[in-house]
Design an enzyme around this catalytic site. Structure first.
Site, mmCIF file in Angstrom:
data_model
loop_
_atom_site.group_PDB
_atom_site.id
_atom_site.type_symbol
_atom_site.label_atom_id
_atom_site.label_comp_id
_atom_site.label_asym_id
_atom_site.label_seq_id
_atom_site.Cartn_x
_atom_site.Cartn_y
_atom_site.Cartn_z
ATOM 1 C CG HIS A 306 -2.203 0.961 0.961
ATOM 2 N ND1 HIS A 306 -1.934 2.273 1.495
ATOM 3 C CD2 HIS A 306 -3.383 0.653 0.800
ATOM 4 C CE1 HIS A 306 -3.140 2.718 0.979
ATOM 5 N NE2 HIS A 306 -3.966 1.795 0.860
ATOM 6 C CG ASP A 363 -8.495 -3.832 -2.780
ATOM 7 O OD1 ASP A 363 -9.657 -3.584 -2.375
ATOM 8 O OD2 ASP A 363 -7.738 -2.970 -3.242
HETATM 9 N N1 CMC Z 1 4.136 -7.513 -4.902
HETATM 10 C C1 CMC Z 1 5.438 -7.643 -5.021
HETATM 11 N N2 CMC Z 1 6.235 -6.604 -4.784
HETATM 12 C C2 CMC Z 1 5.625 -5.269 -4.523
HETATM 13 C C3 CMC Z 1 4.239 -5.572 -3.985
HETATM 14 C C4 CMC Z 1 3.383 -6.469 -4.488
HETATM 15 N N3 CMC Z 1 2.429 -6.351 -4.397
HETATM 16 N N4 CMC Z 1 4.212 -4.085 -4.030
HETATM 17 C C5 CMC Z 1 5.281 -3.432 -3.997
HETATM 18 N N5 CMC Z 1 6.253 -4.134 -4.229
HETATM 19 C C6 CMC Z 1 7.628 -3.823 -4.218
HETATM 20 C C7 CMC Z 1 7.783 -2.956 -5.267
HETATM 21 O O1 CMC Z 1 8.372 -3.906 -6.596
HETATM 22 C C8 CMC Z 1 9.139 -2.307 -4.891
HETATM 23 O O2 CMC Z 1 10.077 -2.809 -4.855
HETATM 24 P P1 CMC Z 1 11.718 -2.066 -5.090
HETATM 25 O O3 CMC Z 1 11.870 -1.160 -4.056
HETATM 26 O O4 CMC Z 1 12.787 -3.328 -5.069
HETATM 27 O O5 CMC Z 1 11.581 -1.446 -6.468
HETATM 28 C C9 CMC Z 1 8.730 -1.798 -3.304
HETATM 29 O O6 CMC Z 1 7.760 -2.955 -3.061
HETATM 30 C C10 CMC Z 1 7.756 -0.698 -3.101
HETATM 31 O O7 CMC Z 1 6.812 -0.681 -4.210
HETATM 32 P P2 CMC Z 1 6.268 0.725 -5.120
HETATM 33 O O8 CMC Z 1 5.510 0.282 -6.091
HETATM 34 O O9 CMC Z 1 7.172 1.507 -5.097
HETATM 35 O O10 CMC Z 1 5.325 1.226 -3.857
HETATM 36 P P3 CMC Z 1 4.117 2.068 -4.056
HETATM 37 O O11 CMC Z 1 3.627 2.776 -2.513
HETATM 38 O O12 CMC Z 1 4.209 2.967 -5.183
HETATM 39 O O13 CMC Z 1 2.938 1.045 -4.517
HETATM 40 C C11 CMC Z 1 0.880 -0.103 -4.521
HETATM 41 C C12 CMC Z 1 1.657 0.699 -3.573
HETATM 42 C C13 CMC Z 1 -0.370 -0.635 -3.805
HETATM 43 C C14 CMC Z 1 0.520 0.364 -5.790
HETATM 44 C C15 CMC Z 1 1.758 -1.685 -4.749
HETATM 45 O O14 CMC Z 1 2.189 -2.072 -3.521
HETATM 46 C C16 CMC Z 1 1.017 -2.536 -5.402
HETATM 47 O O15 CMC Z 1 1.051 -2.529 -6.638
HETATM 48 N N6 CMC Z 1 0.240 -3.531 -4.763
HETATM 49 C C17 CMC Z 1 -0.584 -4.557 -5.550
HETATM 50 C C18 CMC Z 1 -1.794 -3.851 -6.143
HETATM 51 C C19 CMC Z 1 -2.862 -3.494 -4.802
HETATM 52 O O16 CMC Z 1 -3.080 -4.519 -4.148
HETATM 53 N N7 CMC Z 1 -3.334 -2.522 -4.802
HETATM 54 C C20 CMC Z 1 -4.740 -2.192 -3.662
HETATM 55 C C21 CMC Z 1 -4.076 -0.790 -3.087
HETATM 56 S S1 CMC Z 1 -5.266 -0.798 -1.456
HETATM 57 C C22 CMC Z 1 -6.562 -0.119 -2.246
HETATM 58 C C23 CMC Z 1 -6.736 1.536 -1.703
HETATM 59 O O17 CMC Z 1 -6.672 1.704 -0.418
HETATM 60 O O18 CMC Z 1 -7.443 2.199 -2.470
#
Ligand code: CMC
Length: 428
Positions: A306, A363
């Site tokens: 998240h 989710d």
């Molecule tokens: N599986 C594997 N690796 C992950 C995941 C995941 N679900 N989420 C983040 N990472 C890794 C990512 O590869 C990155 O690694 P590195 O630092 O080595 O490059 C690190 O963790 C940080 O990720 P980020 O994408 O920079 O983090 P963010 O805060 O921008 O993204 C997120 C948050 C929710 C988009 C992401 O965790 C994700 O894509 N999750 C899966 C989709 C999901 O479940 N979304 C629902 C969010 S809750 C709904 C709401 O509250 O509205």
């Protein structure tokens, strides 16, 4: 007491910027006068470090996994409250007394029907239209029907519009579902609860009596509570931005629905369920966990991680418990729940997920519950929109009442061509 400041120094000049405290959580550096003083903007794509407003509605501490609505922890609200009570709380700031809640529920109930002319809108959509496309169109069209609640300078009209939106969303969402099935629309039945009424309009048919199952009603109500508000997320910021120009509330909520539709926001529960189905069996989990860790593989564990929570999403805990309750009540054994439980266990003990602070989010379990109740996956985001409407209208009202709020107008770092002369067509 001397005001706290932060100093920014650039080009040999120093600027003292006020530091403003919240009631809890990080302070903010007030940069409103910075451009006037220094001729410089701040740069923050995605607004990851920018507080766009002050708000007294929802507080999140992502590091600690805390979510408070008007100060009340989400787990306490999910356990003891109802969606109607949480809607009142978000809108009015305090928990209602019994007579206040009764009056509020009655008012919402009174507004559940939609104008009969609006029903004809549905017939213009294809049967296979995504419910969110229908919701965007129909909710936006409400402004054409309720002129008497679109004067945003009048607090009474704002409240009536808010009541109408909260009340009519279940009716519109249920109609979107019925339309996709080719089944007749059901009018609201106002002796039922907000959530019971929605379940009946969604799953009932005119030819049969419909008994609301209290366990499912409670589970659904809890899902609504868990989605009711979430601070300044993308769709809420969209509602505020649209509202800042003075647009009417129905148009603003339609804008919020459009934003919520995106897979990075409201669409992730659908993706999480699809992923769990794809994994299919506990024995396949290892392969998928390895894929999620592989930088060369775009696969991510959906329902994990998240932007704000760097700890267990407090909503995910309630969702897991609710999933167990619903499957037990319906006497279902969904292998997907076993996969989810085991995947969570493996990921929470894996160094990659531990180091990156990746935990299940809201989710991860919600799709399992909604699927068990009988919703098709396309309806998942529409349910999210229904619940989030309470948060949207509360935030919209707060913004309109805030004397400091101006029209939203971000600036930019321009990187395009500098001034050049127009070139005639035959010289290009
Ligand atoms: N599986 C594997 N690796 C992950 C995941 C995941 N679900 N989420 C983040 N990472 C890794 C990512 O590869 C990155 O690694 P590195 O630092 O080595 O490059 C690190 O963790 C940080 O990720 P980020 O994408 O920079 O983090 P963010 O805060 O921008 O993204 C997120 C948050 C929710 C988009 C992401 O965790 C994700 O894509 N999750 C899966 C989709 C999901 O479940 N979304 C629902 C969010 S809750 C709904 C709401 O509250 O509205």
């Amino acid at each position: 007491m001397t005001e706290k400041t932060a100093t920014l120094s650039t080009d040999g000049n120093e600027y003292d910027l006020p530091v403003l405290p919240g009631s809890v959580g990080p302070e903010v550096v007030d940069i409103r006068k910075l451009y006037g003083q220094s001729g410089k903007f701040t740069y923050d794509p995605g607004f990851t470090s920018t507080a766009s407003c002050q708000s007294a509605i929802t507080y999140i501490d992502g590091g600690e996994g805390v979510l408070l609505h008007r100060g009340y922890p989400i787990d306490q609200l999910a356990e003891h409250s109802t969606f109607m009570e949480v809607a009142y709380l978000l809108l009015h700031g305090d928990l209602p007394k019994k007579n206040e809640l009764d009056k509020f529920s009655k008012t919402i109930t009174y507004h559940t029907m939609v104008h009969e002319q609006l029903v004809h809108f549905f017939r213009g959509f294809r049967r296979d239209a995504h419910p969110m496309s229908v919701m965007c169109g129909v909710v936006g069209a409400l402004s054409a029907f309720y002129h008497d609640s679109t004067d945003i300078t009048d607090p009474t009209q704002r409240l009536i519009a808010s009541h109408r939106l909260i009340a009519k969303m279940p009716t519109i969402a249920a109609m979107a579902h019925k339309y996709s099935l080719g089944q007749p629309f059901l009018y609201p039945q106002n002796d039922l609860s907000y959530t019971g009424n929605f379940l009946r309009m969604t799953f009932g048919v005119p030819a049969e009596p419909y008994e609301v199952n209290p366990v499912i009603e409670r589970a659904m109500d809890r899902i609504f509570i868990l989605h009711a508000d979430h601070e300044q997320n993308a769709s809420t910021s969209t509602v505020r931005l649209a509202g800042s120009s003075g647009a009417n509330p129905f148009a603003c909520i339609a804008a919020g629905i459009a934003c919520l539709w995106g897979p990075a926001h409201g669409g992730a529960n659908e993706a999480a369920l699809n992923m769990l189905r794809e994994i299919g069996d506990v024995k396949n989990i290892k392969t998928y966990v390895e894929r999620a860790k592989d930088k060369n593989d775009p696969f991510r564990l959906m329902g994990f991680g998240h932007r704000v929570y760097k700890n267990y999403d407090p909503r995910a805990k309630v969702m897991q418990q609710t999933a167990e309750e619903v499957l037990k009540e319906l006497n279902l054994t969904d292998p997907v729940l076993d996969v989810a439980r085991e995947l969570e266990h493996i990921a929470l003990n894996d160094d990659y997920f531990v180091e990156k602070k990746l935990y299940p989010n809201v989710d991860f379990y919600s799709g399992i519950i909604l699927n068990a109740i009988g919703f098709p996956t396309e309806m998942f985001t529409a349910l999210f929109a229904l619940a989030r409407t309470t948060g949207w209208v509360a935030q919209w009202n707060e913004m309109i009442s805030d004397p400091e709020q101006k029209i939203g107008r971000p600036r930019q770092l321009y990187v395009g061509a500098t001034q050049r002369d127009y070139v005639p067509m035959d010289e290009r």
